[in-house]
Motif scaffolding. Sequence first.
Motif, PDB file in Angstrom:
ATOM      1  N   ASN A  31       0.536  -1.564  -0.121  1.00 44.01           N
ATOM      2  CA  ASN A  31       0.108  -0.201   0.551  1.00 44.01           C
ATOM      3  C   ASN A  31       1.060   1.364   0.313  1.00 44.01           C
ATOM      4  O   ASN A  31       0.645   2.647   0.123  1.00 44.01           O
ATOM      5  CB  ASN A  31      -0.967   0.276   0.842  1.00 44.01           C
ATOM      6  CG  ASN A  31      -0.295  -0.001   2.215  1.00 44.01           C
ATOM      7  OD1 ASN A  31       0.768  -0.298   2.668  1.00 44.01           O
ATOM      8  ND2 ASN A  31      -1.398  -0.009   2.880  1.00 44.01           N
ATOM      9  N   SER A  93       5.841  -1.583  -0.211  1.00 45.85           N
ATOM     10  CA  SER A  93       6.007  -2.382   1.146  1.00 45.85           C
ATOM     11  C   SER A  93       5.452  -3.751   1.180  1.00 45.85           C
ATOM     12  O   SER A  93       4.637  -3.826   0.144  1.00 45.85           O
ATOM     13  CB  SER A  93       5.135  -1.056   2.134  1.00 45.85           C
ATOM     14  OG  SER A  93       3.261  -1.246   1.628  1.00 45.85           O
ATOM     15  N   PRO A  96       2.065  -4.688   6.075  1.00 49.43           N
ATOM     16  CA  PRO A  96       2.955  -4.284   7.287  1.00 49.43           C
ATOM     17  C   PRO A  96       2.491  -4.802   8.266  1.00 49.43           C
ATOM     18  O   PRO A  96       1.525  -4.928   8.492  1.00 49.43           O
ATOM     19  CB  PRO A  96       2.275  -2.575   7.054  1.00 49.43           C
ATOM     20  CG  PRO A  96       1.264  -2.671   5.628  1.00 49.43           C
ATOM     21  CD  PRO A  96       1.538  -3.929   5.516  1.00 49.43           C
ATOM     22  N   PHE A  97       3.239  -4.365   9.289  1.00 48.00           N
ATOM     23  CA  PHE A  97       3.339  -5.061  10.544  1.00 48.00           C
ATOM     24  C   PHE A  97       2.078  -4.662  11.750  1.00 48.00           C
ATOM     25  O   PHE A  97       2.317  -3.379  12.515  1.00 48.00           O
ATOM     26  CB  PHE A  97       3.930  -5.699  11.598  1.00 48.00           C
ATOM     27  CG  PHE A  97       4.079  -6.644  10.982  1.00 48.00           C
ATOM     28  CD1 PHE A  97       5.500  -6.876  10.014  1.00 48.00           C
ATOM     29  CD2 PHE A  97       4.679  -7.975  11.673  1.00 48.00           C
ATOM     30  CE1 PHE A  97       6.335  -7.413   8.811  1.00 48.00           C
ATOM     31  CE2 PHE A  97       5.256  -9.021  10.980  1.00 48.00           C
ATOM     32  CZ  PHE A  97       5.992  -9.036   9.603  1.00 48.00           C
ATOM     33  N   LEU A  98       0.781  -4.410  11.114  1.00 50.31           N
ATOM     34  CA  LEU A  98       0.317  -3.220  11.872  1.00 50.31           C
ATOM     35  C   LEU A  98       0.666  -3.469  13.425  1.00 50.31           C
ATOM     36  O   LEU A  98       0.320  -2.489  14.259  1.00 50.31           O
ATOM     37  CB  LEU A  98      -1.497  -3.558  11.524  1.00 50.31           C
ATOM     38  CG  LEU A  98      -1.624  -2.690  10.018  1.00 50.31           C
ATOM     39  CD1 LEU A  98      -3.005  -3.261   9.807  1.00 50.31           C
ATOM     40  CD2 LEU A  98      -0.793  -1.770   9.929  1.00 50.31           C
ATOM     41  N   GLN A 100       2.672  -3.938  15.850  1.00 43.28           N
ATOM     42  CA  GLN A 100       3.948  -3.505  16.159  1.00 43.28           C
ATOM     43  C   GLN A 100       4.031  -2.030  15.416  1.00 43.28           C
ATOM     44  O   GLN A 100       5.125  -1.690  15.804  1.00 43.28           O
ATOM     45  CB  GLN A 100       4.943  -4.551  15.786  1.00 43.28           C
ATOM     46  CG  GLN A 100       4.765  -5.693  17.458  1.00 43.28           C
ATOM     47  CD  GLN A 100       6.366  -6.631  16.602  1.00 43.28           C
ATOM     48  OE1 GLN A 100       6.264  -6.841  15.473  1.00 43.28           O
ATOM     49  NE2 GLN A 100       5.711  -7.644  17.192  1.00 43.28           N
ATOM     50  N   GLY A 101       3.386  -1.911  14.832  1.00 43.22           N
ATOM     51  CA  GLY A 101       4.099  -0.840  14.079  1.00 43.22           C
ATOM     52  C   GLY A 101       5.315  -0.142  12.506  1.00 43.22           C
ATOM     53  O   GLY A 101       5.443   0.795  12.240  1.00 43.22           O
ATOM     54  N   ALA A 102       5.924  -1.720  13.175  1.00 42.50           N
ATOM     55  CA  ALA A 102       6.736  -1.604  11.467  1.00 42.50           C
ATOM     56  C   ALA A 102       6.602  -2.117  10.384  1.00 42.50           C
ATOM     57  O   ALA A 102       5.173  -2.614  10.182  1.00 42.50           O
ATOM     58  CB  ALA A 102       7.380  -3.263  11.953  1.00 42.50           C
ATOM     59  N   GLN A 103       7.435  -1.921   9.761  1.00 41.55           N
ATOM     60  CA  GLN A 103       7.368  -2.271   7.794  1.00 41.55           C
ATOM     61  C   GLN A 103       8.127  -2.449   7.338  1.00 41.55           C
ATOM     62  O   GLN A 103      10.064  -2.392   8.125  1.00 41.55           O
ATOM     63  CB  GLN A 103       7.077  -0.456   7.098  1.00 41.55           C
ATOM     64  CG  GLN A 103       8.082   0.371   7.366  1.00 41.55           C
ATOM     65  CD  GLN A 103       7.940   1.977   6.773  1.00 41.55           C
ATOM     66  OE1 GLN A 103       7.771   2.175   5.608  1.00 41.55           O
ATOM     67  NE2 GLN A 103       7.767   3.038   7.509  1.00 41.55           N
ATOM     68  N   LYS A 104       7.586  -3.078   5.753  1.00 41.58           N
ATOM     69  CA  LYS A 104       9.146  -3.170   5.606  1.00 41.58           C
ATOM     70  C   LYS A 104       8.745  -3.465   3.871  1.00 41.58           C
ATOM     71  O   LYS A 104       8.096  -3.474   3.535  1.00 41.58           O
ATOM     72  CB  LYS A 104       8.914  -5.532   5.587  1.00 41.58           C
ATOM     73  CG  LYS A 104      10.287  -5.746   4.705  1.00 41.58           C
ATOM     74  CD  LYS A 104       9.270  -7.491   4.647  1.00 41.58           C
ATOM     75  CE  LYS A 104      10.437  -8.212   3.698  1.00 41.58           C
ATOM     76  NZ  LYS A 104      10.801  -9.400   3.370  1.00 41.58           N
TER      77      LYS A 104
END
Lengths: 117, 117
Positions: A31, A93, A96-98, A100-104
């Motif tokens: 996204n 992206s 996204p790990f909603l 923990q707020g992490a993004q890759k």
Amino acid sequence: GENVEQHPSTLSVQEGDSAVIKCTYSDSASNYFPWYKQELGKRPQLIIDIRSNVGEKKDQRIAVTLNKTAKHFSLHITETQPEDSAVYFCAASIRPFLIQGAQKLVFGQGTRLTINP
Amino acid sequence: DTEVTQTPKHLVMGMTNKKSLKCEQHMGHRAMYWYKQKAKKPPELMFVYSYEKLSINESVPSRFSPECPNSSLLNLHLHALQPEDSALYLCASSQVIGRQGFPYEQYFGPGTRLTVT
């Protein structure tokens, strides 16, 4: 697995002409789609980005378009100048790990753009 | 202050050495990243920290050990590296993903150019 394909790998244009770089992504959950410019020996720097809820974004001579159905997005540079010469990376992206707020981000292989005077 | 700093700029180490790379940001970002970039290749994600906790480990060998002592600092401890680990190591930071689920821009540091002899 997650994949971003970028074309072309090299691009040479005359100063003043337009340049277009295209990327396709595989993860339908992607996204966020940034474009980075990296000059030799320097850090990647964001030049423009687009979210999946927008189809097009423009910033002066630079624009990005997104086609979610086809899963591809493109960078358009108009009125190219010698200082536009660099390597350009697209990225997408990935899930996204909603919590923990992490993004890759997964990057494309890069396009070496050369502007000929 | 919109800058990510990294030290050292260059590092040469033998395969039996232990060294550390350091990264610092004062933008209030709670997500920090380590990337590895080989010549003429895109950045490749190694680790992601979110709220000072390790969120993503991209199956990186244990000779690379990340640490996030506080919200502004990120370290990468190196031990028993191989010559093929020679690369540019980039640190980045960003805001964590917002409530709408969209990632934010990642700001990159200038990198540490590592040579393993």
